[in-house]
Design a protein around this motif. Structure first.
Motif, PDB file in Angstrom:
ATOM      1  N   UNK A 154      69.761  66.638   9.477  1.00  0.00           N
ATOM      2  CA  UNK A 154      70.571  65.451   9.742  1.00  0.00           C
ATOM      3  C   UNK A 154      69.811  64.503  10.670  1.00  0.00           C
ATOM      4  N   UNK A 155      70.199  63.241  10.622  1.00  0.00           N
ATOM      5  CA  UNK A 155      69.523  62.224  11.439  1.00  0.00           C
ATOM      6  C   UNK A 155      69.625  62.537  12.922  1.00  0.00           C
ATOM      7  N   UNK A 156      70.689  63.218  13.333  1.00  0.00           N
ATOM      8  CA  UNK A 156      70.839  63.599  14.746  1.00  0.00           C
ATOM      9  C   UNK A 156      69.734  64.549  15.205  1.00  0.00           C
ATOM     10  N   UNK A 157      69.139  65.289  14.252  1.00  0.00           N
ATOM     11  CA  UNK A 157      68.102  66.271  14.576  1.00  0.00           C
ATOM     12  C   UNK A 157      66.686  65.747  14.336  1.00  0.00           C
ATOM     13  N   UNK A 158      66.551  64.443  14.102  1.00  0.00           N
ATOM     14  CA  UNK A 158      65.229  63.863  13.810  1.00  0.00           C
ATOM     15  C   UNK A 158      64.218  64.172  14.916  1.00  0.00           C
ATOM     16  N   UNK A 159      64.628  64.009  16.166  1.00  0.00           N
ATOM     17  CA  UNK A 159      63.705  64.246  17.289  1.00  0.00           C
ATOM     18  C   UNK A 159      63.238  65.699  17.361  1.00  0.00           C
ATOM     19  N   UNK A 160      64.031  66.613  16.809  1.00  0.00           N
ATOM     20  CA  UNK A 160      63.673  68.031  16.857  1.00  0.00           C
ATOM     21  C   UNK A 160      62.614  68.409  15.829  1.00  0.00           C
ATOM     22  N   UNK A 161      62.451  67.599  14.770  1.00  0.00           N
ATOM     23  CA  UNK A 161      61.427  67.919  13.761  1.00  0.00           C
ATOM     24  C   UNK A 161      60.128  67.154  13.985  1.00  0.00           C
ATOM     25  N   UNK A 162      60.191  66.022  14.693  1.00  0.00           N
ATOM     26  CA  UNK A 162      58.969  65.290  15.022  1.00  0.00           C
ATOM     27  C   UNK A 162      58.127  66.172  15.948  1.00  0.00           C
ATOM     28  N   UNK A 163      56.848  66.332  15.613  1.00  0.00           N
ATOM     29  CA  UNK A 163      55.969  67.195  16.396  1.00  0.00           C
ATOM     30  C   UNK A 163      55.797  68.574  15.788  1.00  0.00           C
ATOM     31  N   UNK A 164      56.666  68.930  14.829  1.00  0.00           N
ATOM     32  CA  UNK A 164      56.491  70.195  14.116  1.00  0.00           C
ATOM     33  C   UNK A 164      55.526  69.978  12.950  1.00  0.00           C
ATOM     34  N   UNK A 165      55.109  71.064  12.326  1.00  0.00           N
ATOM     35  CA  UNK A 165      54.166  70.993  11.216  1.00  0.00           C
ATOM     36  C   UNK A 165      54.893  71.126   9.880  1.00  0.00           C
ATOM     37  N   UNK A 166      54.326  70.497   8.868  1.00  0.00           N
ATOM     38  CA  UNK A 166      54.865  70.635   7.517  1.00  0.00           C
ATOM     39  C   UNK A 166      54.481  72.010   6.977  1.00  0.00           C
ATOM     40  N   UNK A 167      55.468  72.790   6.587  1.00  0.00           N
ATOM     41  CA  UNK A 167      55.210  74.120   6.028  1.00  0.00           C
ATOM     42  C   UNK A 167      54.871  74.036   4.545  1.00  0.00           C
ATOM     43  N   UNK A 168      55.213  72.908   3.926  1.00  0.00           N
ATOM     44  CA  UNK A 168      54.896  72.648   2.520  1.00  0.00           C
ATOM     45  C   UNK A 168      54.446  71.196   2.414  1.00  0.00           C
ATOM     46  N   UNK A 169      53.918  70.820   1.270  1.00  0.00           N
ATOM     47  CA  UNK A 169      53.534  69.429   1.059  1.00  0.00           C
ATOM     48  C   UNK A 169      54.799  68.594   0.890  1.00  0.00           C
TER      49      UNK A 169
END
Length: 195
Positions: free
Chosen positions: A62-77
């Motif tokens: 969800x858009x509320x969790x956007x800040x939590x995924x920025x800085x993580x790595x893509x596990x898939x393409x």
């Protein structure tokens, strides 16, 4: 009769109102706005937001969790225009401490037909080159090295060669690279439970 008719009309109107509210309920979710390679760190420029009517069976960030995924790595393409799912990101590096990344170019007959996905366990198997004398005793098990798929490319046009990035131990990396150079390596999928 008139009272019953009015009651039915009121109930029908309330039902339509509830249905319209449910259909109109939208959720703001995170979308991918540009290509992101496996293992790449996500930035705010890679992601966007969209307001959609989301089926409960669809798992999206969800858009509320956007800040939590920025800085993580893509596990898939990740591809532009797709929704971002929680399983598509990881906080872990795809190549861990004490590992090496070995790029392996494989011809169609050297690779399983099953699509390779990041995280999949594989065995790197050494097979003698054509005309090379057998170094192992007859009936002995071939030399193998454990590995883990980090990324697999699409088959190259014309040749069908697939490049697979495999993470293996630092001790096994040079051996795997030598097998690749000599053309004596085959890739075997391990069972899902590792046995």
């Amino acid at each position: 009769m008139i009272a019953l008719s009015l009651g039915l009309i009121a109930a029908g109107g309330a039902g339509v109102a509830v249905l319209l509210l449910q259909v109109g309920h939208r959720t703001e979710v995170v979308t991918v706005v540009r290509d992101v390679q496996v293992g790449q760190v996500l930035t705010g420029q890679d992601l966007g937001k969209a307001s959609i009517s989301l089926d409960p069976a669809v798992h999206a960030v969800t858009a509320d969790d956007l800040d939590q995924v920025v800085g993580k790595r893509a596990a898939v393409e990740l591809r532009p225009g797709s929704l971002l799912a929680p399983s598509q990101v990881t906080k872990d590096s795809l190549v861990k401490a004490g590992e090496q990344l070995v790029p392996i170019g494989l011809k169609p007959e050297q690779i399983p037909a099953t699509a390779l996905v990041p995280g999949q366990k594989v065995e790197l198997v050494h097979v003698p080159a054509q005309g090379e004398p057998e170094t192992d005793k007859p009936g002995s098990t071939p030399k193998t090295l454990p590995g883990r798929v980090v990324k697999a490319s699409s088959a190259a046009p014309g040749t069908g060669v697939v490049v697979v990035d495999v993470a293996t131990s630092a001790a096994a990396g040079p051996t795997a690279a030598a097998w690749v150079s000599a053309g004596t390596l085959r890739l075997v999928l391990s069972a899902p439970d590792g046995r």
